[in-house]
Scaffold this motif. Structure first.
Motif, PDB file in Angstrom:
ATOM      1  N   PHE A 164       0.810  -1.090  -0.172  1.00  0.00           N
ATOM      2  CA  PHE A 164       0.038   0.288  -0.780  1.00  0.00           C
ATOM      3  C   PHE A 164       0.869   1.100   0.259  1.00  0.00           C
ATOM      4  O   PHE A 164       2.058   1.849   0.341  1.00  0.00           O
ATOM      5  CB  PHE A 164      -0.662   0.244   1.284  1.00  0.00           C
ATOM      6  CG  PHE A 164      -1.702  -1.215   1.309  1.00  0.00           C
ATOM      7  CD1 PHE A 164      -3.020  -0.940   1.488  1.00  0.00           C
ATOM      8  CD2 PHE A 164      -1.663  -2.559   1.485  1.00  0.00           C
ATOM      9  CE1 PHE A 164      -3.952  -1.206   0.873  1.00  0.00           C
ATOM     10  CE2 PHE A 164      -2.532  -3.389   1.168  1.00  0.00           C
ATOM     11  CZ  PHE A 164      -3.724  -2.832   1.359  1.00  0.00           C
ATOM     12  N   ASP A 168      -2.479   5.403   2.028  1.00  0.00           N
ATOM     13  CA  ASP A 168      -3.505   4.223   1.842  1.00  0.00           C
ATOM     14  C   ASP A 168      -3.796   3.498   2.758  1.00  0.00           C
ATOM     15  O   ASP A 168      -4.219   2.192   3.112  1.00  0.00           O
ATOM     16  CB  ASP A 168      -3.733   3.343   0.787  1.00  0.00           C
ATOM     17  CG  ASP A 168      -4.069   4.259  -0.971  1.00  0.00           C
ATOM     18  OD1 ASP A 168      -5.481   5.439  -0.245  1.00  0.00           O
ATOM     19  OD2 ASP A 168      -3.597   4.568  -2.006  1.00  0.00           O
ATOM     20  N   GLN A 171      -6.653   1.780   4.822  1.00  0.00           N
ATOM     21  CA  GLN A 171      -7.418   0.866   4.064  1.00  0.00           C
ATOM     22  C   GLN A 171      -6.188  -0.667   4.768  1.00  0.00           C
ATOM     23  O   GLN A 171      -7.405  -1.711   4.937  1.00  0.00           O
ATOM     24  CB  GLN A 171      -7.116   0.956   2.884  1.00  0.00           C
ATOM     25  CG  GLN A 171      -7.261  -0.003   2.230  1.00  0.00           C
ATOM     26  CD  GLN A 171      -8.994  -0.352   1.539  1.00  0.00           C
ATOM     27  OE1 GLN A 171      -9.867  -1.205   2.220  1.00  0.00           O
ATOM     28  NE2 GLN A 171      -9.963  -0.309   0.424  1.00  0.00           N
TER      29      GLN A 171
END
Length: 278
Positions: A164, A168, A171
């Protein structure tokens, strides 16, 4: 001494942030070997990614690889434990990862693979991790499309992995918490700050450690393990003595019996000294 087998993670544990083995850690490994201790690297890496300076140590024979998907006997050049992700499940997982803001890869037959489109933009995911970028580029073979590559050969994989970007990270945290509810046959863990590593629930460093100990007729209470990532938690809990690095997260530390110094301060060496003195 009471400990006959000591396993240790590499990145963030035995190795410092420059991916080097300190002289203090090397000296402690040699001393433990002289006491007859079986020393076992336990890593998310494949065997070709093990540093040559470790492979060249004559007292290291066994390796727990790809988070426990393989246990490898380097002396006899054979796999003695295996827990792979079946092909169909790996393909479903890839389709799921296609919906996320990530690049991903897989390990199959001790070789890393990544789609060419993702390989070409890997630099964006490691702006401040030059050692990780170098390792990704060196150890992944770009293929036109990873899904099609795996679908065509029909073989299982040792590990899937996604990375990532910094923006992010929320997430990533969500996926670490929820991934196994989407794929209950798989375990999601992490070893570096922006990755998620995906293994079969039949793998795991703890399962691999216990399988190796049983093969060597070593009792659980005679084993110890060092780690810093969530992919080490199972191993720390399985071992007779689990030792977390100071640089580990609170979640990892809570799974350990002992906290040692950080990886840049030769924490493994300091922990081995404690074990040898017991």
């Amino acid at each position: 001494m009471s400990f006959r087998l000591i396993a240790f993670d590499l990145d963030g544990t035995l190795l410092d942030d420059s991916k080097e083995l300190t002289a203090e850690n090397l000296g402690a490994l040699r001393e433990a070997a002289e006491h007859g201790v079986v020393l076992v690297p336990a890593t998310g890496r494949i065997y070709p990614a093990i540093p040559e300076y470790l492979k060249n140590l004559s007292f290291i024979r066994y390796y727990i690889l790809t988070n426990g998907a393989y246990v490898y006997d380097s002396l006899e050049d054979k796999v003695i434990f295996k827990g792979e992700i079946p092909s169909e499940l790996a393909l479903r997982c890839i389709r799921y990862m296609d919906s996320l803001p990530v690049i991903y890869d897989c390990y199959q037959d001790n070789q890393g693979y990544m789609s060419e489109s993702m390989y070409s933009i890997a630099e964006r995911f490691f702006p401040d991790q030059p050692h990780m970028l170098e390792m990704v580029k060196r150890l992944r073979k770009p293929v036109p499309d990873l899904y099609q590559f795996l679908a065509s050969n029909g073989k299982g994989v040792q590990k899937l992995q996604m990375f990532f970007m910094e923006k992010d990270m929320e997430q990533r945290e969500r996926q670490l918490k929820t991934f196994s509810s989407v794929f209950p046959e798989l375990a999601a863990t992490s070893s570096v700050k922006n990755n998620i590593e995906i293994n079969s629930i039949d793998a795991g460093k703890g399962k691999a450690l216990m399988a190796l100990a049983e093969l060597l007729k070593i009792g659980r209470e005679e084993t110890a393990a060092f780690g810093d990532g969530t992919n080490d938690i199972e191993m720390l809990k399985a071992a007779g003595c689990g030792i977390a690095m100071e640089n580990a997260s609170d979640e990892v530390k809570s799974a350990a019996d002992i906290i040692t110094a950080n990886n840049n301060d030769s924490g493994v060496a300091k922990g081995i000294k404690l074990l040898l003195d017991r």
